[in-house]
Design a protein around this motif. Structure first.
Motif, PDB file in Angstrom:
ATOM      1  N   GLY A  86     -14.163  59.919 -41.726  1.00  0.00           N
ATOM      2  CA  GLY A  86     -13.525  59.721 -40.427  1.00  0.00           C
ATOM      3  C   GLY A  86     -14.006  58.485 -39.698  1.00  0.00           C
ATOM      4  O   GLY A  86     -13.774  58.328 -38.506  1.00  0.00           O
ATOM      5  N   GLU A  87     -14.662  57.564 -40.429  1.00  0.00           N
ATOM      6  CA  GLU A  87     -15.166  56.335 -39.821  1.00  0.00           C
ATOM      7  C   GLU A  87     -14.426  55.130 -40.391  1.00  0.00           C
ATOM      8  O   GLU A  87     -14.002  55.130 -41.544  1.00  0.00           O
ATOM      9  N   PHE A  88     -14.335  54.080 -39.579  1.00  0.00           N
ATOM     10  CA  PHE A  88     -13.759  52.828 -40.043  1.00  0.00           C
ATOM     11  C   PHE A  88     -14.824  51.986 -40.731  1.00  0.00           C
ATOM     12  O   PHE A  88     -15.963  51.912 -40.262  1.00  0.00           O
ATOM     13  N   SER A  89     -14.442  51.335 -41.821  1.00  0.00           N
ATOM     14  CA  SER A  89     -15.322  50.362 -42.457  1.00  0.00           C
ATOM     15  C   SER A  89     -14.627  49.005 -42.445  1.00  0.00           C
ATOM     16  O   SER A  89     -13.403  48.917 -42.520  1.00  0.00           O
ATOM     17  N   VAL A  90     -15.437  47.952 -42.318  1.00  0.00           N
ATOM     18  CA  VAL A  90     -14.908  46.595 -42.329  1.00  0.00           C
ATOM     19  C   VAL A  90     -14.813  46.126 -43.773  1.00  0.00           C
ATOM     20  O   VAL A  90     -15.819  46.071 -44.482  1.00  0.00           O
TER      21      VAL A  90
ATOM     22  N   VAL B 227      -9.878  46.324 -41.486  1.00  0.00           N
ATOM     23  CA  VAL B 227     -10.641  47.569 -41.403  1.00  0.00           C
ATOM     24  C   VAL B 227      -9.870  48.688 -42.097  1.00  0.00           C
ATOM     25  O   VAL B 227      -8.648  48.652 -42.194  1.00  0.00           O
ATOM     26  N   GLN B 228     -10.613  49.647 -42.575  1.00  0.00           N
ATOM     27  CA  GLN B 228     -10.031  50.771 -43.314  1.00  0.00           C
ATOM     28  C   GLN B 228     -10.675  52.053 -42.807  1.00  0.00           C
ATOM     29  O   GLN B 228     -11.905  52.151 -42.703  1.00  0.00           O
ATOM     30  N   LEU B 229      -9.846  53.029 -42.478  1.00  0.00           N
ATOM     31  CA  LEU B 229     -10.380  54.341 -42.115  1.00  0.00           C
ATOM     32  C   LEU B 229     -10.737  55.097 -43.384  1.00  0.00           C
ATOM     33  O   LEU B 229      -9.891  55.301 -44.271  1.00  0.00           O
TER      34      LEU B 229
ATOM     35  N   LYS C 135     -11.290  56.050 -33.596  1.00  0.00           N
ATOM     36  CA  LYS C 135     -11.538  54.882 -32.757  1.00  0.00           C
ATOM     37  C   LYS C 135     -12.441  53.897 -33.492  1.00  0.00           C
ATOM     38  O   LYS C 135     -13.368  54.301 -34.204  1.00  0.00           O
ATOM     39  N   TYR C 136     -12.135  52.607 -33.296  1.00  0.00           N
ATOM     40  CA  TYR C 136     -12.961  51.536 -33.853  1.00  0.00           C
ATOM     41  C   TYR C 136     -13.271  50.541 -32.742  1.00  0.00           C
ATOM     42  O   TYR C 136     -12.377  50.138 -31.990  1.00  0.00           O
ATOM     43  N   ASP C 137     -14.532  50.153 -32.631  1.00  0.00           N
ATOM     44  CA  ASP C 137     -14.964  49.190 -31.622  1.00  0.00           C
ATOM     45  C   ASP C 137     -15.278  47.869 -32.303  1.00  0.00           C
ATOM     46  O   ASP C 137     -16.167  47.793 -33.162  1.00  0.00           O
TER      47      ASP C 137
ATOM     48  N   ARG D  84      -5.216  51.229 -43.512  1.00  0.00           N
ATOM     49  CA  ARG D  84      -5.788  49.886 -43.482  1.00  0.00           C
ATOM     50  C   ARG D  84      -5.049  49.071 -42.416  1.00  0.00           C
ATOM     51  O   ARG D  84      -3.825  49.067 -42.365  1.00  0.00           O
ATOM     52  N   LEU D  85      -5.814  48.384 -41.579  1.00  0.00           N
ATOM     53  CA  LEU D  85      -5.226  47.567 -40.530  1.00  0.00           C
ATOM     54  C   LEU D  85      -5.889  46.196 -40.503  1.00  0.00           C
ATOM     55  O   LEU D  85      -7.064  46.059 -40.865  1.00  0.00           O
ATOM     56  N   ALA D  86      -5.128  45.201 -40.059  1.00  0.00           N
ATOM     57  CA  ALA D  86      -5.673  43.877 -39.786  1.00  0.00           C
ATOM     58  C   ALA D  86      -5.731  43.694 -38.275  1.00  0.00           C
ATOM     59  O   ALA D  86      -4.785  44.033 -37.558  1.00  0.00           O
ATOM     60  N   LEU D  87      -6.856  43.169 -37.781  1.00  0.00           N
ATOM     61  CA  LEU D  87      -7.100  43.012 -36.351  1.00  0.00           C
ATOM     62  C   LEU D  87      -7.444  41.562 -36.053  1.00  0.00           C
ATOM     63  O   LEU D  87      -8.240  40.951 -36.757  1.00  0.00           O
TER      64      LEU D  87
END
Length: 350
Positions: free
Chosen positions: A68-72, A61-63, A23-25, A44-47
């Motif tokens: 197990g954490e997302f980084s921007v 963002v990239q997991l 999960k990413y907030d 990697r996702l674009a939001l």
């Protein structure tokens, strides 16, 4: 993954010891969202933000698989909310690392190691500063130099890009523009048929699904018309069998599956949602699985191989903590689905 299995059938659930949900907030409500397909950019996702002001953002963002954490990885400004975001469909990594967004215009961005820069702003209205908002777009997977946009001005525009140069700006030009519907066009999608580079379909406020061939634009085929002429909001081609596509209408509780060989009569209706549907995503690796999501906080996976027999129930269900407004199935990691609700992104292992 915290999935219930309400009916028979199954999709293999992988790696039971590994975490099933990440999960990413974000700092703002999310709407636009898309998975990167580059082989060296897993997870990697674009939001895109949904803020009712002229001050939106796109975030990459990239997991991090170890933590197990997302980084921007990047943030950049985007005036209006993104109606859609798509990474270049380049699963071999041979093109520049590009991501496109639609809103007031179609914009193509180059993602570098240090920054994201605007490569091209594509505006087909050369005569005025006014532009009709773009409701959606699609990036041709067979020929990544083609993109198509849909607009509230009843048109679809097919754009040609020159993306092959790793150095220098990516340029774009209008290949063709056509009046596609009698009213606003809400979505456009290229077919994935073999040799189907020139085939695309669109849906809109007139309640019809129409199919076009870039080689014969004087003709279009009406695949389906809603009996009540309810606006159709989204459409999606089956990624393995290009005879099938899915669509749903405004405030609808069901997704309609169409067979282009048998126009006008749906071959299946998926109708277990209890509130408006907002998104559909076909499995990238299976012709008979599709995921639907909506305001009832449910993401449902269906097995449609029994068509034309009625499809009564989904085979897997996931309940989010809010109304799901976006769903994307990762094309190069088919065991992962991403959803957005509120300011949250979740990726789910299926």
């Amino acid at each position: 993954m915290a999935l219930s299995q309400p009916a028979g059938g199954h999709i293999p659930i992988c790696g039971t010891k590994r975490k099933e949900i990440y999960k990413y907030d974000a700092q703002w409500t999310l709407y636009g969202m898309n998975w990167s397909v580059r082989p060296d950019k897993r997870f990697r996702l674009a939001l895109g933000s949904f803020v009712e002001e002229y001050s939106n953002k796109v975030q990459i963002v990239q997991l991090e698989e170890e933590s197990g954490e997302f980084s921007v990885r990047a943030n950049f400004d985007h005036p209006y909310p993104t109606t859609k975001i798509i990474w270049i469909p380049d699963n071999k990594g041979v093109y520049p690392d590009l991501v496109a967004t639609s809103g007031d215009y179609l914009r193509v961005w180059r993602v570098g190691t240090e920054e994201v820069r605007l490569e091209s702003l594509l505006n087909n209205n050369k005569n005025s500063d006014y532009c009709a908002p773009l409701t959606s777009f699609d990036w041709n997977e067979i020929d990544p130099n083609l993109l198509g946009t849909s607009s509230i001005d009843t048109t679809c525009t097919i754009w040609g890009l020159e993306t092959g140069q790793p150095i220098g700006r990516v340029q774009g030009h209008v290949k063709t523009q056509l009046i596609a519907h009698d009213k606003e066009v809400y979505d456009i999608a290229f077919s994935r048929a073999f040799g189907g580079r020139d085939l695309f379909a669109s849906v809109g406020a007139d309640g019809s699904v129409r199919m076009f061939d870039l080689r014969h634009l004087e003709h279009s085929t009406i695949i389906y018309e809603d009996p009540q002429h309810t606006s159709l909001l989204r459409l999606s081609w089956n990624k393995q069998d290009p005879n099938y596509l899915a669509t749903f209408g405004l405030d609808s509780l069901e997704v309609i599956i169409l067979d282009i060989r048998v126009p006008c009569t749906p071959v299946a209706r998926l109708s277990n949602h209890r509130a408006s549907i907002n998104g559909i995503a076909w499995a990238p690796h299976s012709s008979c699985h599709i995921c639907t999501a909506g305001d009832d906080q449910q993401a449902l996976i269906w097995d449609i191989q029994q068509m034309p027999s009625a499809i009564e129930d989904p085979i897997l269900a996931y309940t989010a903590e809010g109304e799901i407004n976006q769903i994307q199935w990762a094309s190069n990691q088919p065991e992962w689905i991403a959803i957005c609700y509120g300011n949250h992104l979740e990726i789910l292992r299926v």
